[in-house]
Design an enzyme around this catalytic site. Sequence first.
Site, PDB file in Angstrom:
ATOM      1  N   LEU A   1      33.778 -12.956  41.120  1.00 55.97           N
ATOM      2  CA  LEU A   1      33.162 -13.136  42.046  1.00 55.97           C
ATOM      3  C   LEU A   1      32.382 -14.472  42.600  1.00 55.97           C
ATOM      4  CD1 LEU A   1      32.749 -11.879  45.083  1.00 55.97           C
ATOM      5  CD2 LEU A   1      30.867 -10.331  44.114  1.00 55.97           C
TER       6      LEU A   1
ATOM      7  N   GLY B   1      25.622 -20.471  35.302  1.00 55.25           N
ATOM      8  CA  GLY B   1      24.762 -21.240  34.130  1.00 55.25           C
ATOM      9  C   GLY B   1      24.767 -20.122  32.788  1.00 55.25           C
ATOM     10  N   MET B   2      24.139 -19.004  33.918  1.00 52.89           N
ATOM     11  CA  MET B   2      23.588 -17.649  32.833  1.00 52.89           C
ATOM     12  C   MET B   2      24.242 -16.642  32.710  1.00 52.89           C
ATOM     13  SD  MET B   2      20.955 -18.942  31.327  1.00 52.89           S
ATOM     14  CE  MET B   2      20.680 -17.409  30.796  1.00 52.89           C
TER      15      MET B   2
ATOM     16  N   ALA C   1      28.244 -14.346  34.604  1.00 53.18           N
ATOM     17  CA  ALA C   1      29.490 -14.461  35.899  1.00 53.18           C
ATOM     18  C   ALA C   1      29.136 -12.621  36.569  1.00 53.18           C
ATOM     19  CB  ALA C   1      30.375 -14.528  35.257  1.00 53.18           C
ATOM     20  N   VAL C   2      29.535 -13.186  37.400  1.00 50.59           N
ATOM     21  CA  VAL C   2      29.917 -11.364  38.693  1.00 50.59           C
ATOM     22  C   VAL C   2      31.107 -11.063  39.403  1.00 50.59           C
ATOM     23  CG1 VAL C   2      28.694 -10.369  40.867  1.00 50.59           C
ATOM     24  CG2 VAL C   2      27.480 -11.884  39.416  1.00 50.59           C
TER      25      VAL C   2
ATOM     26  N   LYS D   1      27.926  -7.264  36.902  1.00 54.26           N
ATOM     27  CA  LYS D   1      27.379  -8.416  36.153  1.00 54.26           C
ATOM     28  C   LYS D   1      26.949  -8.647  34.880  1.00 54.26           C
ATOM     29  CE  LYS D   1      23.260 -11.996  37.282  1.00 54.26           C
ATOM     30  NZ  LYS D   1      21.660 -12.300  37.445  1.00 54.26           N
TER      31      LYS D   1
ATOM     32  N   ASP E   1      11.268 -15.683  41.187  1.00 50.27           N
ATOM     33  CA  ASP E   1      12.934 -16.066  41.686  1.00 50.27           C
ATOM     34  C   ASP E   1      12.947 -16.728  43.137  1.00 50.27           C
ATOM     35  OD1 ASP E   1      14.239 -18.792  42.145  1.00 50.27           O
ATOM     36  OD2 ASP E   1      15.588 -18.557  40.472  1.00 50.27           O
TER      37      ASP E   1
END
Length: 390
Positions: free
Chosen positions: A23, A27-28, A30-31, A46, A142
């Site tokens: 989806l 950088g950290m 994926a979903v 996630k 954030d």
Amino acid sequence: MEAAPPLPAGTVLGNDYEVVRPLASGGMGAVYIARQQSTQKLRALKVMHPEYVADPVMRSRFVREARVGATIESEHVVEVLAAGVDEAQGTPWIAMELLQGSDLAKSMETQGTLPRAQVVEVLRQVGHALGAAHRAGVVHRDLKPENLFLATARREGASFMLKVLDFGIARLLHASRTHATTSAMGSPLWMAPEQTDAALAVTPATDVWALGLIVFWMLTGTYYWRTPREPDAALGAMILEIVAHPLPAASERAREFGVAARLPAGFDAWFARCVARDALRRFQDGSEAVTALLPLLTEASTPASVPYAPTAAMPVVTSMPALAMPVVQTAPLPMTGPLYPSPTGAPPFTATHYPVPPQAPLVAQPAPRRSSRGPLLALAATLVLISAGG
């Protein structure tokens, strides 16, 4: 660092979630869209790249942080269904509700600034989510337009259901980073001064700072800061503006950018209390800030929507932001000790009361540790020189 290859379709994590297709990625991690085998419903899955959680302690913490989302009593926080570390894959994962819609940033890019009534509804729902999170001891860290998702409403008569994304990931990533130039978490346009200095405490007032900047952006269609308007904007310059440059009134800055007519009367005092560099002088939680703002918006005349005209390129970001994806996220570990109450005896917010500082000490409020801004400004100056040198 090279990103891990995507999980192939058919991969099953947690003995229940079967990957259908990617989806979004970052950088950290994926979903993915995944099918929950036990219910046959589609979910958002996630997955964090293993290289960022190789330490078993970090892997365990990732799961704990994810589960905290379930403690926030608000329908405006993305529902976390399950979390774990898949032993066969060695992969930490979080299963969440799958949302349909777009985030606030994309929505404004498409339709321009929002009608005043829609701004009010966004803020009502954001205030509910932040208030519930802050009462539970959870700080987002954030908050930004990309993390405010306008999901398709399932309720009759509602135009959208706002969901706050990304609770928890920023805090987790901060713990995994050690380099001085990349330890500041939060996206630079929205992060508070205390997020640039590891010696200062992060509290619910940190989210209030970001909220104030987001509201200015929603109403005017432009950022409060000057740095993004510079063609070669860099992180060091952004930090200098956040921690050292004068902070003019919202109306003054809006007048400078030619958008002063879009701010309601009384907005300056409210905004100043959001972006006070001393966190103790801000509203102490998100719901308090929203409650103070809504009368200013509902009593003001409603300007027409105008095209969204973002300023120049975003500053170069050498910090590692949390995944900004049109789906779902999690929440950090609860803070120990009491929450951060408003000053006892402090007068209710009105335009005439601020910026008079609180007249009574905070109750059970551990004061944030202070540190000299000298080293921080030196770091920011160094970053500017590095950026200028290529």
